[in-house]
Design an enzyme around this catalytic site. Structure first.
Site, PDB file in Angstrom:
ATOM      1  N   GLU A 303       0.883  -1.182   0.000  1.00  0.00           N
ATOM      2  CA  GLU A 303       0.000   0.000   0.000  1.00  0.00           C
ATOM      3  C   GLU A 303       0.904   1.209   0.000  1.00  0.00           C
ATOM      4  OE1 GLU A 303      -3.267  -0.516   0.193  1.00  0.00           O
ATOM      5  OE2 GLU A 303      -3.454  -2.512   1.095  1.00  0.00           O
ATOM      6  N   CYS A 337      -1.934   9.100   3.978  1.00  0.00           N
ATOM      7  CA  CYS A 337      -1.877   8.729   2.563  1.00  0.00           C
ATOM      8  C   CYS A 337      -3.137   9.189   1.858  1.00  0.00           C
ATOM      9  CB  CYS A 337      -1.710   7.224   2.439  1.00  0.00           C
ATOM     10  SG  CYS A 337      -2.943   6.338   3.377  1.00  0.00           S
TER      11      CYS A 337
HETATM   12  P1  NAP Z   1       8.531   4.614   4.170  1.00  0.00           P
HETATM   13  O1  NAP Z   1       9.662   5.521   4.320  1.00  0.00           O
HETATM   14  O2  NAP Z   1       8.295   3.976   2.845  1.00  0.00           O
HETATM   15  O3  NAP Z   1       8.707   3.484   5.283  1.00  0.00           O
HETATM   16  C1  NAP Z   1       7.762   2.469   5.484  1.00  0.00           C
HETATM   17  C2  NAP Z   1       8.448   1.280   6.125  1.00  0.00           C
HETATM   18  O4  NAP Z   1       9.372   0.708   5.194  1.00  0.00           O
HETATM   19  C3  NAP Z   1       9.258   1.671   7.348  1.00  0.00           C
HETATM   20  O5  NAP Z   1       9.099   0.676   8.329  1.00  0.00           O
HETATM   21  C4  NAP Z   1      10.659   1.701   6.789  1.00  0.00           C
HETATM   22  O6  NAP Z   1      11.649   1.538   7.747  1.00  0.00           O
HETATM   23  C5  NAP Z   1      10.619   0.525   5.845  1.00  0.00           C
HETATM   24  N1  NAP Z   1      11.729   0.478   4.888  1.00  0.00           N
HETATM   25  C6  NAP Z   1      12.477   1.490   4.409  1.00  0.00           C
HETATM   26  N2  NAP Z   1      13.430   1.015   3.578  1.00  0.00           N
HETATM   27  C7  NAP Z   1      13.276  -0.327   3.532  1.00  0.00           C
HETATM   28  C8  NAP Z   1      13.964  -1.383   2.877  1.00  0.00           C
HETATM   29  N3  NAP Z   1      15.005  -1.170   2.074  1.00  0.00           N
HETATM   30  N4  NAP Z   1      13.546  -2.645   3.077  1.00  0.00           N
HETATM   31  C9  NAP Z   1      12.495  -2.911   3.871  1.00  0.00           C
HETATM   32  N5  NAP Z   1      11.822  -1.958   4.531  1.00  0.00           N
HETATM   33  C10 NAP Z   1      12.191  -0.682   4.362  1.00  0.00           C
HETATM   34  O7  NAP Z   1       7.140   5.309   4.558  1.00  0.00           O
HETATM   35  P2  NAP Z   1       6.803   6.175   5.851  1.00  0.00           P
HETATM   36  O8  NAP Z   1       7.538   7.461   5.757  1.00  0.00           O
HETATM   37  O9  NAP Z   1       6.955   5.362   7.068  1.00  0.00           O
HETATM   38  O10 NAP Z   1       5.237   6.425   5.660  1.00  0.00           O
HETATM   39  C11 NAP Z   1       4.717   7.419   4.827  1.00  0.00           C
HETATM   40  C12 NAP Z   1       4.332   6.873   3.468  1.00  0.00           C
HETATM   41  O11 NAP Z   1       3.419   5.805   3.635  1.00  0.00           O
HETATM   42  C13 NAP Z   1       3.618   7.873   2.586  1.00  0.00           C
HETATM   43  O12 NAP Z   1       4.075   7.753   1.267  1.00  0.00           O
HETATM   44  C14 NAP Z   1       2.152   7.426   2.667  1.00  0.00           C
HETATM   45  O13 NAP Z   1       1.363   7.810   1.571  1.00  0.00           O
HETATM   46  C15 NAP Z   1       2.294   5.964   2.771  1.00  0.00           C
HETATM   47  N6  NAP Z   1       1.122   5.347   3.364  1.00  0.00           N
HETATM   48  C16 NAP Z   1       0.261   4.643   2.580  1.00  0.00           C
HETATM   49  C17 NAP Z   1      -0.882   4.090   3.124  1.00  0.00           C
HETATM   50  C18 NAP Z   1      -1.850   3.295   2.287  1.00  0.00           C
HETATM   51  O14 NAP Z   1      -2.684   2.596   2.869  1.00  0.00           O
HETATM   52  N7  NAP Z   1      -1.803   3.355   0.969  1.00  0.00           N
HETATM   53  C19 NAP Z   1      -1.156   4.269   4.479  1.00  0.00           C
HETATM   54  C20 NAP Z   1      -0.249   4.994   5.259  1.00  0.00           C
HETATM   55  C21 NAP Z   1       0.886   5.525   4.699  1.00  0.00           C
HETATM   56  P3  NAP Z   1      12.247   2.867   8.483  1.00  0.00           P
HETATM   57  O15 NAP Z   1      11.181   3.396   9.307  1.00  0.00           O
HETATM   58  O16 NAP Z   1      13.362   2.334   9.285  1.00  0.00           O
HETATM   59  O17 NAP Z   1      12.693   3.793   7.399  1.00  0.00           O
END
Ligand code: NAP
Ligand code: MG
Length: 548
Positions: A303, A337
């Site tokens: 997502e 999001c």
């Molecule tokens: P993010 O930076 O993509 O991080 C999400 C998760 O992925 C975190 O636990 C992060 O760890 C992990 N991650 C990062 N690099 C990785 C890798 N190489 N391998 C495996 N995991 C990895 O997103 P965020 O800043 O936490 O959240 C905001 C984003 O989420 C926005 O783009 C928002 O639109 C989206 N979102 C979407 C939905 C939906 O339902 N569509 C809902 C909520 C949020 P770290 O924390 O250690 O970096």
């Protein structure tokens, strides 16, 4: 690992024990006793700082050499807690522990698994004020937003508990066919890596986790690095509900290290991810690679982000449209999001709407999230703030400032950025295309409703969208042409409710079917068909020694 371990054939009569699904009601902060309860919870949780979160691998708690320090985004001098930070070797151990726990967990009856989920929901209900209070400090969520996150987490547990009762027992296919019995069985996959975001720190990962567990999988849970503490409280609640060791392994740490290992491991069967487009696409690429020893294709549910629009046409009720746009765009500082980041206004109403929008934005209260009057709290961290400030500078270049607030002294205290809106934004502008994830609204002008729909559809994302209109033919047209996962008419576009508004998008907003909807659990299951010819010719005794 036995991927085809049989699912239990009975439901233990668990269906009969569960009342129909009902969404968890939010706290009513208009009532004094709710406000007082929440004030007390804020004090109680604060008295526990710094909260220390370890890793939990195979039921054993573990410290790590490196730790993550969590300072409140409301006040960067306030240390909320510390968490362990898993290495790749820790991740390997967590995966091995989940693999070991799989055989027993998958052999539990549906009733046992459902019982666990419902008990966990009950425990979170008891602790909801404390959990929400911690989110106020750790994630900078205002009261209502924090409370809503806990309600949604509870909803997911209750919802998937009922869903597995629907899907988990064998389904008889065409039972009227004589001489043949056909059954459709749904079975777990194995180990699921759950990788969550910080913006719905409990609801989203507990949604993914509860689906994995309901289906009979075991899990390794990598919470976002910004929110390991409230997730740790939920992990403890699971332990207190009798979760067997190794069924969920708690792996706070950095995405690029611990998370990355989950993508690379041949022993992980599925990644359930919610986060950014960038990381989601990276996960999809990594999970396509078949590693030595891997005997399955890895599934990915991802997502991702959004660039969501609300269209306002000339027939709209402006008194309703303005507050709905304000809440959708600036609630939790635009860090959802589903947040509205484009407002598309049909020309005929542009001159009337804009001054009211401007005044509305100017009236929003920027404050620390613990202030009950807070409407716009801080951003999650310094990186987020720098990114949003870049977009503010870009907005002035690409368009014209409609309103830009000042965070004043708060900007020194925490990661505060006041709300802003830019007009004169064109569809090809970066401010009209890129996810900002902050309190920044791009205002765009459309010639007519048709043009507004073209603009709305003109991004690679397709998550949420909204229309404010009192013209039935426009709503009908939008129903067909406004291509997003969650479309809302004459209301806000955030805050999807489990079971009522199954949530998720397509395009670059993600792949997978909707969270909180009837297809979600299937993604955590594999299906087998068993056919038996019943027209057998008599019975034959076993020869040799009996089995077992
Ligand atoms: P993010 O930076 O993509 O991080 C999400 C998760 O992925 C975190 O636990 C992060 O760890 C992990 N991650 C990062 N690099 C990785 C890798 N190489 N391998 C495996 N995991 C990895 O997103 P965020 O800043 O936490 O959240 C905001 C984003 O989420 C926005 O783009 C928002 O639109 C989206 N979102 C979407 C939905 C939906 O339902 N569509 C809902 C909520 C949020 P770290 O924390 O250690 O970096
Ligand atoms: Mg991150």
């Amino acid at each position: 690992m036995t991927e085809t371990a049989p699912l239990p054939r009975t439901t233990d009569g668990a269906e009969g024990l569960l009342p129909p699904f009902r969404n968890e009601p939010p706290m009513d902060f208009a009532r004094r006793e709710c406000r007082e309860r929440f004030e007390r919870a804020l004090e109680q949780i604060r008295a526990r700082f710094p909260i220390e979160a370890p890793l939990v691998i195979g039921g054993a708690r573990r410290e790590t050499a490196e730790t993550l320090e969590i300072y409140s985004p409301n006040d960067t001098a306030l240390l909320v807690g510390r968490s362990a930070s898993a290495t790749a070797a820790d991740a390997d151990e967590a995966i091995a522990a989940a693999e070991r726990a799989f055989r027993d967990w998958t052999a539990t009856t549906l009733g046992e698994r459902v019982g666990f989920l419902v008990n966990l929901a009950a425990r979170l209900r008891e602790e909801r004020a404390l959990l929400a209070a911690l989110e106020v400090f750790e994630a900078g969520k205002p009261w209502r937003e924090a409370d809503a996150d806990i309600c949604e987490a509870i909803d997911f547990l209750e919802y998937y508990a009922r869903e597995i009762l629907r899907l988990g027992a064998p389904i008889a296919l065409q039972p009227h066919i004589p001489g043949e019995r056909n059954e459709l069985l749904h079975e777990p996959l194995g180990v699921v890596g759950v990788i969550g975001p910080w913006n719905f720190p409990l609801a989203i990962p507990l949604g993914m986790l509860s689906a994995a567990l309901a289906a009979g999988n075991t899990a390794v849970w990598k919470p976002a690095e910004q929110t390991p503490l409230v997730t740790w409280m939920a992990m403890q609640a699971m332990e207190r509900c009798g979760l067997p060791a190794g069924v969920v392994n708690f792996l706070p740490g950095r995405g690029e290290i611990a998370g990355q290992r989950l993508l690379e491991s041949p022993h992980v069967h599925m990644i359930a991810f919610t986060g950014s487009r960038e990381v989601g696409l990276h996960i999809l690429r990594e999970c396509q690679v078949v590693r030595p020893g891997q005997r399955h294709v890895k599934r990915v549910v991802a997502e991702m982000g959004g660039k969501n629009a609300i269209i306002v046409d000339a027939s709209a009720d402006i008194d309703a449209a303005v507050p709905d746009v304000l809440y959708s765009a600036f609630g939790y500082s635009g860090q959802k999001c589903s947040a509205c980041s484009r407002l598309i206004v049909v020309e005929d109403v542009y001159a009337e709407l804009l001054p009211r929008l401007r005044a509305g934005i100017a009236s929003l209260k920027v404050a620390p999230a613990w202030d009950p009057g807070c409407q716009v709290g801080p951003l999650i961290d310094g990186d987020a703030r720098r990114k949003v400030e870049e977009y503010l500078a870009l907005g002035e270049k690409e368009g014209r400032t409609l309103f830009r607030g000042e965070a004043g002294d708060l900007a020194q205290q925490g990661h505060f950025v006041a709300p802003a809106a830019f007009e004169g934004i064109e569809p090809q502008h970066r401010l009209a295309q890129e996810e900002v994830f902050g309190p920044v609204l791009a205002v765009m002008r459309a010639r007519d409703f048709d043009h507004a729909l073209d603009i709305a559809n003109g991004t690679e994302y397709a998550l949420t969208g909204g229309v404010h209109s009192r013209t039935p033919s426009h709503l009908e047209l939008a129903r067909r042409r406004f291509r997003v996962g969650n479309l809302y008419f004459n209301r806000t576009i955030t805050g999807a409710i489990v079971g009522r508004q199954p949530f998720g998008g397509f395009g670059m907003s993600g792949i997978g079917s909707k969270a909180g909807g009837p297809d979600y659990l299937m993604q955590f299951l594999l299906a087998r068909t068993v056919t038996e010819n019943l027209m057998r010719h008599g019975f034959a005794p076993l020869t040799g020694s009996p089995p077992g």
